[in-house]
Design an enzyme around this catalytic site. Structure first.
Site, PDB file in Angstrom:
ATOM      1  N   PHE A  87       0.807  -1.174  -0.074  1.00  0.00           N
ATOM      2  CA  PHE A  87      -0.076  -0.018  -0.028  1.00  0.00           C
ATOM      3  C   PHE A  87       0.764   1.328  -0.003  1.00  0.00           C
ATOM      4  O   PHE A  87       0.582   2.333  -0.441  1.00  0.00           O
ATOM      5  CB  PHE A  87      -0.762  -0.127   1.260  1.00  0.00           C
ATOM      6  CG  PHE A  87      -0.465   0.466   2.655  1.00  0.00           C
ATOM      7  CD1 PHE A  87      -0.314   1.677   2.975  1.00  0.00           C
ATOM      8  CD2 PHE A  87       0.144  -0.831   3.196  1.00  0.00           C
ATOM      9  CE1 PHE A  87       0.341   1.909   4.338  1.00  0.00           C
ATOM     10  CE2 PHE A  87       0.692  -0.458   4.612  1.00  0.00           C
ATOM     11  CZ  PHE A  87       0.866   0.807   4.939  1.00  0.00           C
ATOM     12  N   LYS A  88       2.324   1.066   0.429  1.00  0.00           N
ATOM     13  CA  LYS A  88       3.055   2.326   0.556  1.00  0.00           C
ATOM     14  C   LYS A  88       3.496   2.802  -1.092  1.00  0.00           C
ATOM     15  O   LYS A  88       4.143   3.792  -0.903  1.00  0.00           O
ATOM     16  CB  LYS A  88       4.277   2.101   1.345  1.00  0.00           C
ATOM     17  CG  LYS A  88       3.832   1.642   3.003  1.00  0.00           C
ATOM     18  CD  LYS A  88       4.759   1.190   3.757  1.00  0.00           C
ATOM     19  CE  LYS A  88       4.260   0.871   5.122  1.00  0.00           C
ATOM     20  NZ  LYS A  88       5.156   0.445   6.112  1.00  0.00           N
ATOM     21  N   ASP A  89       3.164   1.831  -1.811  1.00  0.00           N
ATOM     22  CA  ASP A  89       3.659   2.309  -3.325  1.00  0.00           C
ATOM     23  C   ASP A  89       2.792   3.587  -3.452  1.00  0.00           C
ATOM     24  O   ASP A  89       3.322   4.408  -4.418  1.00  0.00           O
ATOM     25  CB  ASP A  89       3.173   1.095  -4.252  1.00  0.00           C
ATOM     26  CG  ASP A  89       4.183   0.115  -4.178  1.00  0.00           C
ATOM     27  OD1 ASP A  89       5.424   0.412  -4.193  1.00  0.00           O
ATOM     28  OD2 ASP A  89       3.661  -1.075  -4.385  1.00  0.00           O
ATOM     29  N   LEU A 127       4.984   6.096  -2.238  1.00  0.00           N
ATOM     30  CA  LEU A 127       6.246   6.300  -2.693  1.00  0.00           C
ATOM     31  C   LEU A 127       6.458   6.215  -4.032  1.00  0.00           C
ATOM     32  O   LEU A 127       7.612   5.957  -4.473  1.00  0.00           O
ATOM     33  CB  LEU A 127       6.835   5.147  -2.027  1.00  0.00           C
ATOM     34  CG  LEU A 127       7.133   5.643  -0.480  1.00  0.00           C
ATOM     35  CD1 LEU A 127       7.525   4.283   0.399  1.00  0.00           C
ATOM     36  CD2 LEU A 127       8.321   6.650  -0.152  1.00  0.00           C
ATOM     37  N   THR A 186       8.010  -0.946   3.625  1.00  0.00           N
ATOM     38  CA  THR A 186       8.510   0.735   3.325  1.00  0.00           C
ATOM     39  C   THR A 186       9.752   0.418   2.645  1.00  0.00           C
ATOM     40  O   THR A 186      10.001   1.304   1.809  1.00  0.00           O
ATOM     41  CB  THR A 186       8.603   1.162   4.756  1.00  0.00           C
ATOM     42  OG1 THR A 186       7.355   1.231   5.373  1.00  0.00           O
ATOM     43  CG2 THR A 186       9.174   2.696   4.412  1.00  0.00           C
TER      44      THR A 186
END
Length: 532
Positions: free
Chosen positions: A311-313, A316, A360
């Site tokens: 989900f951090k894509d 980022l 992350t």
């Protein structure tokens, strides 16, 4: 409300309500009003606009209108542009140089505009002899979006007078925010509410000098009417730009041009971040909403379609571009003496430091290595990440990447180690003096990393509105698995911004240090071991 003789310039399609809004704003603020159609073109040409269009035809009319626009020079005036002024690119750029001031885009629903134009029996629209009003409006939108500083989303079926009130209110809020940004900045530390900073400083620095997290002093508000308009963006399942278009509309309310990132730059970065390709996202929707079978109206927001399946894509793929933009354009604050000017200004090198329990790290590696040329240093606990996440990090092909596995420890140790480095002034000054290098963070301790995650909470809610599952304004409970609280914190900020979320359920597995803290007020990481 007004400085340096600047104007207030209203832009938008014909029938958007620009003229009425300009009159109301001028009356309230005591400013003269100048309508390009009525006060300039017709006196300039000595004939009606409709007659000029009939005489010249579409292309020649746009050229002639552009030449006339170049003659306008105003100060402290509310200027209402024609719907076709932005089509003449060179003339529009000259006009804006000669008439400085914020450009306000009245973003009105196409069907509302068409209804007004037909009711008014308008006969002076460029292109209407060969195209429908709907096609004309769709084509022109790209021109309008080139120039604005402030977009006003006009809810459906709003009266002309209410449109004016809305534009005035948002303009005054915009000016107030601009003044705050220039005087002190919008972001404060959770440990020192008196010190303010700008967004560029916050994004580049990551952690506040006192060890606190930077948070916004004020939160923008989205109305139910705006949510209905946003739902139209995500309604078409074949529209691959729906997510990036929504991201611009959400984020431009948090990020003002006076903070160093224009809506136009923001659009370029979001379009580059959120697109279906072999190297970005594998779904045209970026984040799909899938109903759970045999459930009581429960849905899953799929946030695993990015390049690292994290989900951090969503943060980022965008944040590295924003970071690099601020690095190149923003003034960096430092404790160095003023004579060290070559080490104080924009464009200085940075190294990105990140601690991770898996996702992350891999998302940071992919985002910064594909979107920037900055070096990245990753710390992770040797036994605290999955084999897939470890492989994603250690096999990434980049000469600027340094992945460090820390033995006999856990994520909290890695996170604390980085915070210690950021707060060690001797270390950071040594880096700057001897290597001309600064450090920053890509963890959720950085507000710039957290901000893009707010968008997918809006997207998930709006998809349910678009498919008729819920009505706009109805509450929606959200259950979020959480480790370091960044994901659910972005949901909290979305809720505070007006997204009608009900309960925010913080889910945890057996590694429940955070759950224990929320329930018991006890944060104990000394005696806890990671349960695999």
């Amino acid at each position: 409300h007004n400085e340096n003789d600047e104007n207030i310039i209203l832009l938008g399609p014909p029938g958007a309500g620009k003229t009425s809004a300009a009159r109301l704003i001028g009356s309230r603020l005591g400013l003269p009003v100048f309508d390009i159609d009525d006060d300039h073109l017709e006196p300039f040409w000595k004939c009606s606009v409709a007659q000029k269009l009939r005489d010249l035809g579409d292309d020649a009319f746009v050229e002639a209108e552009g030449e006339a626009l170049k003659e306008v020079t105003k100060k402290r005036t509310v200027i209402s542009l024609t719907g076709s002024n932005p089509l003449a690119t060179e003339a529009m750029e000259i006009f804006l140089r000669q008439n400085p001031g914020p450009v306000i885009y009245l973003d009105v629903k196409d069907s509302d505009v068409v209804a007004r134009l037909k009711a008014m029996k308008v006969d002076r629209i460029v292109g209407q002899s060969s195209k429908s009003f709907e096609d004309i409006l769709k084509w022109r939108r790209g021109f309008y979006e080139r120039y604005y500083e402030l977009r006003v989303i006009v809810p459906e079926d709003l009266s002309q007078s209410d449109v004016g009130e809305l534009v005035l209110a948002q303009y005054l809020n915009y000016v107030s925010n601009r003044q705050i940004i220039r005087e002190s900045g919008k972001y404060i530390s959770t440990r020192s509410l008196q010190t303010s900073q700008t967004l560029s400083h916050v994004a580049l620095q990551g952690l506040a000098p006192d060890g606190g997290l930077y948070i916004p002093k004020e939160i923008p508000q989205f109305s139910v009417g705006e949510l209905r308009r946003f739902a139209e963006l995500v309604e078409d399942e074949t529209n691959e730009s729906a997510y990036s278009s929504l991201a611009v509309r959400i984020l431009e309310r948090w990020i003002r041009p006076s903070e160093g990132l224009s809506p136009q730059d923001l659009r370029k970065e979001t379009e580059n971040a959120y697109k279906k390709s072999d190297f970005r996202f594998d779904s045209p929707h970026m984040a799909q909403v899938t109903p759970l079978q045999n459930s009581n109206n429960q849905h899953v927001l799929e946030l695993f379609h990015g390049p690292t399946a994290s989900f951090k894509d969503f943060a980022l793929q965008l944040f590295p571009q924003m970071f690099d933009h601020f690095r190149k354009t923003g003034e960096v604050q430092t404790d160095l003496p003023t004579q060290d000017t070559e080490k104080r200004g924009a464009g200085s090198p940075y190294a990105i430091l990140v601690s991770t329990s898996g996702d992350t790290g891999s998302a940071t590696v992919d985002g910064f290595s594909s979107q920037t040329s900055l070096p990245v240093v990753v710390l992770f606990p040797a036994e605290g990440v999955s084999p897939v996440q470890k492989a994603q990090m250690i096999t990434a092909k980049s000469e600027r990447l340094h992945v460090l596995s820390i033995q006999d420890t856990d994520f909290d140790f890695c996170q604390t180690a980085l915070k210690t480095l950021f707060n060690d002034k001797d270390f950071t000054t040594h880096l700057l003096h001897h290597f001309n290098m600064r450090i920053s963070a890509a963890n959720s301790i950085n507000w710039g990393r957290l901000l893009p995650q707010i968008v997918y909470h809006f997207y998930g809610y709006l998809r349910l509105v678009a498919n008729g599952t819920i009505e706009a304004g109805a509450p929606l409970d959200v259950c979020i698995p959480t480790g370091n609280f960044g994901n659910i914190l972005s949901a909290l900020y979305a809720k505070k911004a007006g997204l009608p979320l009900g309960k925010l359920l913080c889910a945890s597995n057996e590694n429940d240090v955070l759950t224990q803290f929320i329930k018991e007020g006890r944060y104990d990481i000394q005696q806890r071991k990671l349960i695999k």
